[in-house]
Design a protein around this motif. Structure first.
Motif, PDB file in Angstrom:
ATOM      1  N   MET A  25       0.842  -1.207   0.000  1.00 52.41           N
ATOM      2  CA  MET A  25       0.000   0.000   0.000  1.00 52.41           C
ATOM      3  C   MET A  25       0.875   1.255   0.000  1.00 52.41           C
ATOM      4  N   GLN A  26       1.952   1.206   0.791  1.00 54.26           N
ATOM      5  CA  GLN A  26       2.824   2.383   0.915  1.00 54.26           C
ATOM      6  C   GLN A  26       3.449   2.764  -0.425  1.00 54.26           C
ATOM      7  N   LYS A  27       3.646   1.778  -1.313  1.00 51.98           N
ATOM      8  CA  LYS A  27       4.241   2.082  -2.629  1.00 51.98           C
ATOM      9  C   LYS A  27       3.380   3.060  -3.406  1.00 51.98           C
ATOM     10  N   ASN A  28       2.037   2.997  -3.205  1.00 52.23           N
ATOM     11  CA  ASN A  28       1.127   3.898  -3.921  1.00 52.23           C
ATOM     12  C   ASN A  28       0.528   4.950  -2.999  1.00 52.23           C
ATOM     13  N   SER A  29       1.051   5.021  -1.764  1.00 50.04           N
ATOM     14  CA  SER A  29       0.568   6.016  -0.786  1.00 50.04           C
ATOM     15  C   SER A  29      -0.944   5.983  -0.618  1.00 50.04           C
ATOM     16  N   TYR A  30      -1.508   4.775  -0.654  1.00 50.67           N
ATOM     17  CA  TYR A  30      -2.958   4.630  -0.449  1.00 50.67           C
ATOM     18  C   TYR A  30      -3.228   3.257   0.138  1.00 50.67           C
ATOM     19  N   GLY A  31      -4.145   3.208   1.105  1.00 49.90           N
ATOM     20  CA  GLY A  31      -4.549   1.908   1.634  1.00 49.90           C
ATOM     21  C   GLY A  31      -5.718   2.030   2.588  1.00 49.90           C
ATOM     22  N   ARG A  32      -6.542   1.001   2.590  1.00 53.15           N
ATOM     23  CA  ARG A  32      -7.627   0.904   3.570  1.00 53.15           C
ATOM     24  C   ARG A  32      -7.521  -0.504   4.164  1.00 53.15           C
ATOM     25  N   LEU A  33      -7.253  -0.560   5.475  1.00 51.14           N
ATOM     26  CA  LEU A  33      -7.081  -1.849   6.132  1.00 51.14           C
ATOM     27  C   LEU A  33      -8.183  -1.997   7.185  1.00 51.14           C
ATOM     28  N   VAL A  34      -8.919  -3.085   7.094  1.00 55.32           N
ATOM     29  CA  VAL A  34     -10.023  -3.315   8.034  1.00 55.32           C
ATOM     30  C   VAL A  34      -9.791  -4.633   8.770  1.00 55.32           C
ATOM     31  N   ASN A  35      -9.733  -4.562  10.087  1.00 57.13           N
ATOM     32  CA  ASN A  35      -9.647  -5.761  10.898  1.00 57.13           C
ATOM     33  C   ASN A  35     -11.049  -6.120  11.376  1.00 57.13           C
ATOM     34  N   VAL A  36     -11.476  -7.353  11.095  1.00 61.41           N
ATOM     35  CA  VAL A  36     -12.810  -7.781  11.524  1.00 61.41           C
ATOM     36  C   VAL A  36     -12.691  -8.348  12.935  1.00 61.41           C
ATOM     37  N   SER A  37     -13.109  -7.522  13.884  1.00 59.95           N
ATOM     38  CA  SER A  37     -12.980  -7.879  15.292  1.00 59.95           C
ATOM     39  C   SER A  37     -14.341  -8.328  15.830  1.00 59.95           C
ATOM     40  N   SER A  38     -14.594  -8.037  17.098  1.00 57.25           N
ATOM     41  CA  SER A  38     -15.846  -8.453  17.732  1.00 57.25           C
ATOM     42  C   SER A  38     -16.054  -7.638  18.992  1.00 57.25           C
ATOM     43  N   ASP A  39     -17.328  -7.494  19.385  1.00 53.59           N
ATOM     44  CA  ASP A  39     -17.567  -6.836  20.675  1.00 53.59           C
ATOM     45  C   ASP A  39     -17.064  -7.712  21.830  1.00 53.59           C
ATOM     46  N   MET A  40     -16.771  -8.980  21.534  1.00 55.03           N
ATOM     47  CA  MET A  40     -16.177  -9.858  22.561  1.00 55.03           C
ATOM     48  C   MET A  40     -14.768  -9.380  22.931  1.00 55.03           C
ATOM     49  N   GLY A  41     -14.205  -8.508  22.097  1.00 54.31           N
ATOM     50  CA  GLY A  41     -12.884  -7.968  22.391  1.00 54.31           C
ATOM     51  C   GLY A  41     -12.930  -6.566  22.973  1.00 54.31           C
ATOM     52  N   GLN A  42     -14.113  -6.133  23.374  1.00 53.22           N
ATOM     53  CA  GLN A  42     -14.230  -4.784  23.970  1.00 53.22           C
ATOM     54  C   GLN A  42     -13.788  -4.834  25.419  1.00 53.22           C
ATOM     55  N   LEU A  43     -12.738  -4.099  25.750  1.00 48.96           N
ATOM     56  CA  LEU A  43     -12.225  -4.083  27.128  1.00 48.96           C
ATOM     57  C   LEU A  43     -13.299  -3.591  28.091  1.00 48.96           C
ATOM     58  N   SER A  44     -14.124  -2.647  27.610  1.00 41.22           N
ATOM     59  CA  SER A  44     -15.132  -2.037  28.478  1.00 41.22           C
ATOM     60  C   SER A  44     -16.222  -3.011  28.902  1.00 41.22           C
ATOM     61  N   ARG A  45     -16.329  -4.162  28.237  1.00 40.71           N
ATOM     62  CA  ARG A  45     -17.373  -5.118  28.636  1.00 40.71           C
ATOM     63  C   ARG A  45     -16.837  -6.551  28.660  1.00 40.71           C
ATOM     64  N   LEU A  46     -15.551  -6.659  29.054  1.00 42.17           N
ATOM     65  CA  LEU A  46     -14.901  -7.964  29.012  1.00 42.17           C
ATOM     66  C   LEU A  46     -15.350  -8.866  30.173  1.00 42.17           C
ATOM     67  N   GLY A  47     -15.637 -10.137  29.852  1.00 45.37           N
ATOM     68  CA  GLY A  47     -15.957 -11.117  30.893  1.00 45.37           C
ATOM     69  C   GLY A  47     -14.962 -12.259  30.841  1.00 45.37           C
ATOM     70  N   SER A  48     -15.207 -13.320  31.623  1.00 46.42           N
ATOM     71  CA  SER A  48     -14.239 -14.420  31.688  1.00 46.42           C
ATOM     72  C   SER A  48     -14.570 -15.541  30.698  1.00 46.42           C
ATOM     73  N   SER A  49     -15.749 -15.445  30.035  1.00 49.85           N
ATOM     74  CA  SER A  49     -16.113 -16.504  29.088  1.00 49.85           C
ATOM     75  C   SER A  49     -15.334 -16.345  27.781  1.00 49.85           C
ATOM     76  N   SER A  50     -15.277 -17.408  27.006  1.00 51.05           N
ATOM     77  CA  SER A  50     -14.586 -17.411  25.701  1.00 51.05           C
ATOM     78  C   SER A  50     -13.225 -16.709  25.773  1.00 51.05           C
ATOM     79  N   PRO A  51     -12.357 -17.100  26.722  1.00 47.93           N
ATOM     80  CA  PRO A  51     -11.122 -16.337  26.918  1.00 47.93           C
ATOM     81  C   PRO A  51     -10.203 -16.314  25.699  1.00 47.93           C
ATOM     82  N   ALA A  52     -10.113 -17.440  24.979  1.00 45.63           N
ATOM     83  CA  ALA A  52      -9.196 -17.474  23.832  1.00 45.63           C
ATOM     84  C   ALA A  52      -9.676 -16.504  22.755  1.00 45.63           C
ATOM     85  N   TYR A  53     -10.966 -16.570  22.451  1.00 45.56           N
ATOM     86  CA  TYR A  53     -11.534 -15.696  21.408  1.00 45.56           C
ATOM     87  C   TYR A  53     -11.432 -14.233  21.829  1.00 45.56           C
ATOM     88  N   ARG A  54     -11.772 -13.949  23.102  1.00 45.76           N
ATOM     89  CA  ARG A  54     -11.705 -12.557  23.573  1.00 45.76           C
ATOM     90  C   ARG A  54     -10.264 -12.023  23.503  1.00 45.76           C
TER      91      ARG A  54
END
Ligand code: NAP
Length: 236
Positions: free
Chosen positions: A131-160
């Motif tokens: 992307m840097q070669k053409n000075s343009y890029g759009r990068l999207v990481n598909v995450s989850s609300d399971m990774g929100q620190l503000s609402r983190l619980g102890s379930s699904s620890p690996a996924y979180r």
């Protein structure tokens, strides 16, 4: 620059949300490279889109394998000569082995991080320099609300853990490209009817892909290093 000249790469795209993202980007005329770790499944997905009048290219990609990522980088550089969009969508959720932080096998955490977090980093390290070669890029990481620190619980620890790590990676990549027209963001697609989301999910594939495609096609000066759901910023 016209969309038709832009190249978009989607990981884990043979089914689910990644497949729908390929469809929507192809509908906007991007040259889409649909990738899958299983070539037969990837080619079947490509044929489905060509039957809809949406010609997309197929390349094999297992995000956990350095050689696989390197081969894809070589293809992009030598055959297409550019990369404009990367959607780090490939993900696993080993729910049956991932119940509680006190009992989860460390192997489950390692395997989940290897795909959901390190896989995204490995592909980004190949993609961002292109992307840097053409000075343009759009990068999207598909995450989850399971990774929100503000609402983190102890379930699904690996996924979180893997999605928290992916969000941290988003901030680091955004900082690394700050001041350029390369925008890096992360999002929660909602609860989507896929193999991972299950039939009880309340969102269609189209709805699940919407914010991802919006972030992949942001105009210059758009947000960088933020977390979104339904095209709106959400808390980390
Ligand atoms: P899915 O239907 O299970 O699809 C996952 C995709 O990732 C498949 O194409 C799978 O390939 C691929 N994949 C897994 N490991 C890979 C690897 N090592 N290399 C390359 N590809 C690999 O899941 P989905 O629901 O579409 O999920 C897509 C993304 O959205 C994931 O990151 C997920 O965490 C996130 N998400 C989903 C939901 C939801 O409700 N569905 C909610 C929040 C976040 P195979 O076919 O070969 O297994």
């Amino acid at each position: 620059m016209k969309n038709a000249q832009r190249v978009a790469l989607v990981t884990g795209a043979n089914r689910g949300i990644g497949f729908e993202v390929c469809r929507q980007l192809a509908q906007q005329d991007y040259q889409v490279v649909l990738t899958s770790r299983d070539s037969a499944k990837g080619l079947a997905a490509v044929h489905q889109l060509s039957d809809e009048g949406l010609p997309v290219l197929f390349q094999p990609l297992d995000v956990t394998q350095a050689a696989s990522v390197a081969a894809l980088g070589k293809f992009l550089e030598e055959k297409l000569g550019r990369l404009d969009v990367l959607v780090n969508n490939a993900g696993i959720n080993l729910s049956s082995q991932d119940r509680d932080v006190l009992t989860v096998a460390l192997d489950t955490i390692e395997r989940t991080l290897a795909t959901n977090a390190f896989g995204a980093l490995r592909v980004s390290q190949m993609a961002v320099p292109l992307m840097q070669k053409n000075s343009y890029g759009r990068l999207v990481n598909v995450s989850s609300d399971m990774g929100q620190l503000s609402r983190l619980g102890s379930s699904s620890p690996a996924y979180r853990l893997s999605k928290v790590a992916l969000n941290v990676l988003t901030r680091m990549l955004a900082d690394s490209t700050r001041g350029t027209d390369i925008l890096v963001n992360t999002c929660h697609p909602g609860w989507v009817k896929t193999d991972m989301g299950g039939p009880g999910a309340n969102r269609s594939l189209e709805q699940g892909a919407d914010t991802i495609v919006w972030l992949a096609t942001l105009p210059r000066g758009g947000p960088n290093g933020e977390f979104f759901q339904d095209r709106k910023r959400i808390a980390w």
